[in-house]
Design a protein around this motif. Structure first.
Motif, PDB file in Angstrom:
ATOM      1  N   GLY A  56       8.441  29.579  -4.798  1.00 31.94           N
ATOM      2  CA  GLY A  56       6.995  29.530  -4.954  1.00 31.94           C
ATOM      3  C   GLY A  56       6.432  30.922  -5.154  1.00 31.94           C
ATOM      4  N   CYS A  57       5.219  30.973  -5.689  1.00 28.68           N
ATOM      5  CA  CYS A  57       4.503  32.236  -5.875  1.00 28.68           C
ATOM      6  C   CYS A  57       3.623  32.483  -4.650  1.00 28.68           C
ATOM      7  CB  CYS A  57       3.621  32.174  -7.120  1.00 28.68           C
ATOM      8  SG  CYS A  57       4.474  31.739  -8.637  1.00 28.68           S
ATOM      9  N   TRP A  58       3.642  33.687  -4.102  1.00 32.28           N
ATOM     10  CA  TRP A  58       2.720  33.952  -2.989  1.00 32.28           C
ATOM     11  C   TRP A  58       1.277  33.961  -3.497  1.00 32.28           C
ATOM     12  CZ3 TRP A  58       5.815  38.875  -3.323  1.00 32.28           C
ATOM     13  CH2 TRP A  58       5.157  39.891  -4.003  1.00 32.28           C
ATOM     14  N   THR A  59       1.103  34.223  -4.802  1.00 31.97           N
ATOM     15  CA  THR A  59      -0.236  34.220  -5.387  1.00 31.97           C
ATOM     16  C   THR A  59      -0.854  32.827  -5.417  1.00 31.97           C
ATOM     17  OG1 THR A  59       0.946  34.167  -7.492  1.00 31.97           O
ATOM     18  CG2 THR A  59       0.022  36.271  -6.824  1.00 31.97           C
ATOM     19  N   MET A  60      -0.042  31.794  -5.159  1.00 30.40           N
ATOM     20  CA  MET A  60      -0.534  30.416  -5.165  1.00 30.40           C
ATOM     21  C   MET A  60      -0.461  29.785  -3.775  1.00 30.40           C
ATOM     22  SD  MET A  60      -1.392  29.889  -8.346  1.00 30.40           S
ATOM     23  CE  MET A  60      -1.482  28.109  -8.527  1.00 30.40           C
ATOM     24  N   GLN A  61      -0.250  30.621  -2.754  1.00 28.26           N
ATOM     25  CA  GLN A  61      -0.072  30.075  -1.413  1.00 28.26           C
ATOM     26  C   GLN A  61      -1.004  30.733  -0.401  1.00 28.26           C
ATOM     27  OE1 GLN A  61       3.911  28.754  -0.126  1.00 28.26           O
ATOM     28  NE2 GLN A  61       4.732  29.719  -1.985  1.00 28.26           N
ATOM     29  N   GLY A  62      -2.238  30.998  -0.836  1.00 25.11           N
ATOM     30  CA  GLY A  62      -3.272  31.412   0.095  1.00 25.11           C
ATOM     31  C   GLY A  62      -3.213  32.840   0.567  1.00 25.11           C
ATOM     32  N   THR A  63      -2.576  33.748  -0.190  1.00 27.79           N
ATOM     33  CA  THR A  63      -2.568  35.157   0.199  1.00 27.79           C
ATOM     34  C   THR A  63      -3.749  35.880  -0.453  1.00 27.79           C
ATOM     35  OG1 THR A  63      -1.222  35.942  -1.653  1.00 27.79           O
ATOM     36  CG2 THR A  63      -0.044  35.050   0.273  1.00 27.79           C
ATOM     37  N   ALA A  64      -3.919  37.146  -0.069  1.00 26.16           N
ATOM     38  CA  ALA A  64      -5.006  37.945  -0.634  1.00 26.16           C
ATOM     39  C   ALA A  64      -4.727  38.354  -2.075  1.00 26.16           C
ATOM     40  CB  ALA A  64      -5.229  39.192   0.218  1.00 26.16           C
ATOM     41  N   ASP A  65      -3.479  38.281  -2.514  1.00 27.98           N
ATOM     42  CA  ASP A  65      -3.121  38.636  -3.883  1.00 27.98           C
ATOM     43  C   ASP A  65      -3.205  37.391  -4.759  1.00 27.98           C
ATOM     44  OD1 ASP A  65      -2.194  40.217  -6.014  1.00 27.98           O
ATOM     45  OD2 ASP A  65      -0.133  39.532  -5.680  1.00 27.98           O
ATOM     46  N   LYS A  66      -4.114  37.417  -5.730  1.00 27.45           N
ATOM     47  CA  LYS A  66      -4.379  36.238  -6.551  1.00 27.45           C
ATOM     48  C   LYS A  66      -3.709  36.359  -7.921  1.00 27.45           C
ATOM     49  CE  LYS A  66      -6.935  34.660  -3.264  1.00 27.45           C
ATOM     50  NZ  LYS A  66      -6.375  33.591  -2.393  1.00 27.45           N
ATOM     51  N   PRO A  67      -3.508  35.219  -8.618  1.00 27.26           N
ATOM     52  CA  PRO A  67      -2.960  35.280  -9.973  1.00 27.26           C
ATOM     53  C   PRO A  67      -3.869  36.079 -10.893  1.00 27.26           C
ATOM     54  CG  PRO A  67      -2.983  33.020  -9.147  1.00 27.26           C
ATOM     55  CD  PRO A  67      -3.781  33.837  -8.183  1.00 27.26           C
ATOM     56  N   GLY A  68      -3.270  36.730 -11.886  1.00 28.71           N
ATOM     57  CA  GLY A  68      -4.051  37.472 -12.877  1.00 28.71           C
ATOM     58  C   GLY A  68      -3.524  37.210 -14.263  1.00 28.71           C
ATOM     59  N   TYR A  69      -4.441  37.104 -15.220  1.00 28.56           N
ATOM     60  CA  TYR A  69      -4.052  36.832 -16.603  1.00 28.56           C
ATOM     61  C   TYR A  69      -4.413  38.021 -17.481  1.00 28.56           C
ATOM     62  CZ  TYR A  69      -4.228  35.005 -21.337  1.00 28.56           C
ATOM     63  OH  TYR A  69      -4.050  34.838 -22.681  1.00 28.56           O
ATOM     64  N   THR A  70      -3.494  38.455 -18.340  1.00 32.19           N
ATOM     65  CA  THR A  70      -3.790  39.480 -19.338  1.00 32.19           C
ATOM     66  C   THR A  70      -3.227  39.045 -20.675  1.00 32.19           C
ATOM     67  OG1 THR A  70      -1.766  40.742 -18.871  1.00 32.19           O
ATOM     68  CG2 THR A  70      -3.761  41.354 -17.642  1.00 32.19           C
ATOM     69  N   ASN A  71      -3.780  39.601 -21.723  1.00 31.71           N
ATOM     70  CA  ASN A  71      -3.341  39.271 -23.072  1.00 31.71           C
ATOM     71  C   ASN A  71      -2.833  40.529 -23.763  1.00 31.71           C
ATOM     72  OD1 ASN A  71      -2.954  38.388 -25.671  1.00 31.71           O
ATOM     73  ND2 ASN A  71      -4.911  37.348 -25.849  1.00 31.71           N
ATOM     74  N   VAL A  72      -3.735  41.434 -24.169  1.00 34.73           N
ATOM     75  CA  VAL A  72      -3.332  42.602 -24.948  1.00 34.73           C
ATOM     76  C   VAL A  72      -3.392  43.895 -24.136  1.00 34.73           C
ATOM     77  CG1 VAL A  72      -4.005  41.563 -27.128  1.00 34.73           C
ATOM     78  CG2 VAL A  72      -5.685  42.892 -25.841  1.00 34.73           C
ATOM     79  N   VAL A  73      -3.693  43.813 -22.847  1.00 34.30           N
ATOM     80  CA  VAL A  73      -3.739  45.013 -22.006  1.00 34.30           C
ATOM     81  C   VAL A  73      -2.835  44.793 -20.801  1.00 34.30           C
ATOM     82  CG1 VAL A  73      -6.068  45.642 -22.731  1.00 34.30           C
ATOM     83  CG2 VAL A  73      -5.745  44.171 -20.726  1.00 34.30           C
ATOM     84  N   MET A  74      -2.387  45.899 -20.228  1.00 39.07           N
ATOM     85  CA  MET A  74      -1.611  45.817 -19.000  1.00 39.07           C
ATOM     86  C   MET A  74      -2.533  45.432 -17.841  1.00 39.07           C
ATOM     87  SD  MET A  74       1.645  46.376 -19.236  1.00 39.07           S
ATOM     88  CE  MET A  74       2.087  46.858 -17.568  1.00 39.07           C
ATOM     89  N   PRO A  75      -1.995  44.843 -16.793  1.00 35.92           N
ATOM     90  CA  PRO A  75      -2.833  44.444 -15.657  1.00 35.92           C
ATOM     91  C   PRO A  75      -3.247  45.610 -14.769  1.00 35.92           C
ATOM     92  CG  PRO A  75      -0.545  43.859 -15.270  1.00 35.92           C
ATOM     93  CD  PRO A  75      -0.620  44.349 -16.680  1.00 35.92           C
ATOM     94  N   PHE A  76      -2.771  46.817 -15.085  1.00 39.74           N
ATOM     95  CA  PHE A  76      -3.170  48.000 -14.318  1.00 39.74           C
ATOM     96  C   PHE A  76      -3.148  49.196 -15.268  1.00 39.74           C
ATOM     97  CE2 PHE A  76       1.326  47.043 -13.545  1.00 39.74           C
ATOM     98  CZ  PHE A  76       1.940  48.154 -14.100  1.00 39.74           C
TER      99      PHE A  76
END
Length: 337
Positions: A56-76
């Motif tokens: 499982g993903c911790w991002t889908m199990q109620g943690t402070a870190d949420k899923p993030g979506y990017t297309n043409v840029v890096m997420p950071f």
């Protein structure tokens, strides 16, 4: 030493070679684990554990870190291989006990996927590192096992130098996203099996090439080992003796140097009058490695694979000890096209 999540030259440490041998879980570690989400990889592990489900993903199990979506840029922001100081890091822990029947066997930890770097510890000792968000990492646990209960810790670092390579139009998650399990093999086992299945010009005769490599072979192999292959629904049965250790002939012997040098400069196409001499020399300079064998065959009346009719045949591969008993086996589904 550079941190594993910041080292582009490191893809693994202590990890077993990648292979295509199907292994069934001998002891599943899926289920509920103890878990902590840290702000960065070098943060101290505390006492505030919670339950989390694997896979499982911790991002889908109620943690402070949420899923993030990017297309043409890096997420950071930042240039490779640098990642943010805030780098979510999940620490997973659980205990297990080995089946008594595994005594004396090779015990392998299989981590189906970890996004994006996993650090493995067993009983407080460092076992290894795997870096590949969507490929399995396997580790030999034998040097670290103890009688009774064993404590396993998997530390998953979300951002790494690999994130720059893996970036695409996607959702970003973190966690152990495929099954985790243990399996056991004999010390000498099937290390890898590669199948190439094609069709002859008549469209009904299958061509089969099977490359088998044994694992656990150091420099030499005892005589008498045998590899067998059987293709279901046909009469095909193949067998071959894996190569023993062959000592390469020195390329620097004076009468061989001109032949080797010519090939280094011009390749197969440029050997000219030395082509026959190179054909005799090459197998001696590049012998089959100990524990490897190639089996080939033609299979009449094959039903071809196609997108409309994805026909697959089961190919069973067995490794027999010198006394004839089966040391290892695997089954591969393959199509001829």
């Amino acid at each position: 030493m550079t941190a594993p999540w910041l080292d582009p030259e490191l893809v693994a440490r202590g990890r077993e070679p990648m292979h295509a041998v199907a292994r069934a879980p001998g002891l599943s570690l899926d289920g509920t684990w103890r878990f902590q989400l840290l702000d960065r990889p070098d943060a101290a592990v505390g006492d505030a554990w919670r339950a989390i489900e694997v896979p499982g993903c911790w991002t889908m199990q109620g943690t402070a870190d949420k899923p993030g979506y990017t297309n043409v840029v890096m997420p950071f922001a930042g240039e490779p291989p640098h990642v943010p100081e805030h780098n979510p890091t999940g620490v997973y822990e659980r205990e297990f006990e080995l089946p008594s029947a595994w005594s004396g066997k090779r015990v392998i930890l299989h981590i189906g996927a970890a996004e994006s770097v996993v650090l493995v510890q067993l009983n407080g000792q460092h076992v290894g590192v795997g870096k590949d968000s969507h490929l399995a990492s396997e580790f030999d646990l034998r040097p670290y096992l103890q009688n009774g209960s064993n404590s396993l810790r998997l530390t998953v670092v979300k951002w790494s130098d690999a994130s720059f390579v893996e970036d695409q139009d996607q959702w970003w998650h973190g966690g152990l996203t495929r099954s985790v399990f243990l399996y056991a093999t004999e010390p000498i086992h099937l290390g890898d099996v590669a199948v190439t299945a094609g069709l002859a010009a008549d469209g009904t005769t299958g061509t089969l090439e099977l490359d088998v490599h044994m694992g656990g072979v150091e420099r030499a192999l005892e005589e008498g080992w045998l590899v067998e292959a059987r293709l279901a629904e046909t009469n095909l049965a193949l067998s071959g003796r894996p190569a023993a250790w062959i000592r390469p002939v020195g390329a620097q012997e004076p009468h061989r140097r001109p032949i080797v040098r010519r090939h280094e400069l011009y390749g197969d196409e440029g050997m000219g009058e030395l082509a026959d001499a190179w054909a005799e020399l090459r197998p001696l300079l590049q012998p089959a490695r100990a524990g490897s064998v190639r089996l080939t065959a033609e299979v009449p009346m094959i039903e071809p694979w196609s997108a409309e009719v994805p026909r697959l045949y089961e190919l069973e591969v067995l490794l027999r000890r010198p006394d004839g008993s089966v040391a290892d086996r695997t089954t591969i589904r393959t199509g001829f096209r």
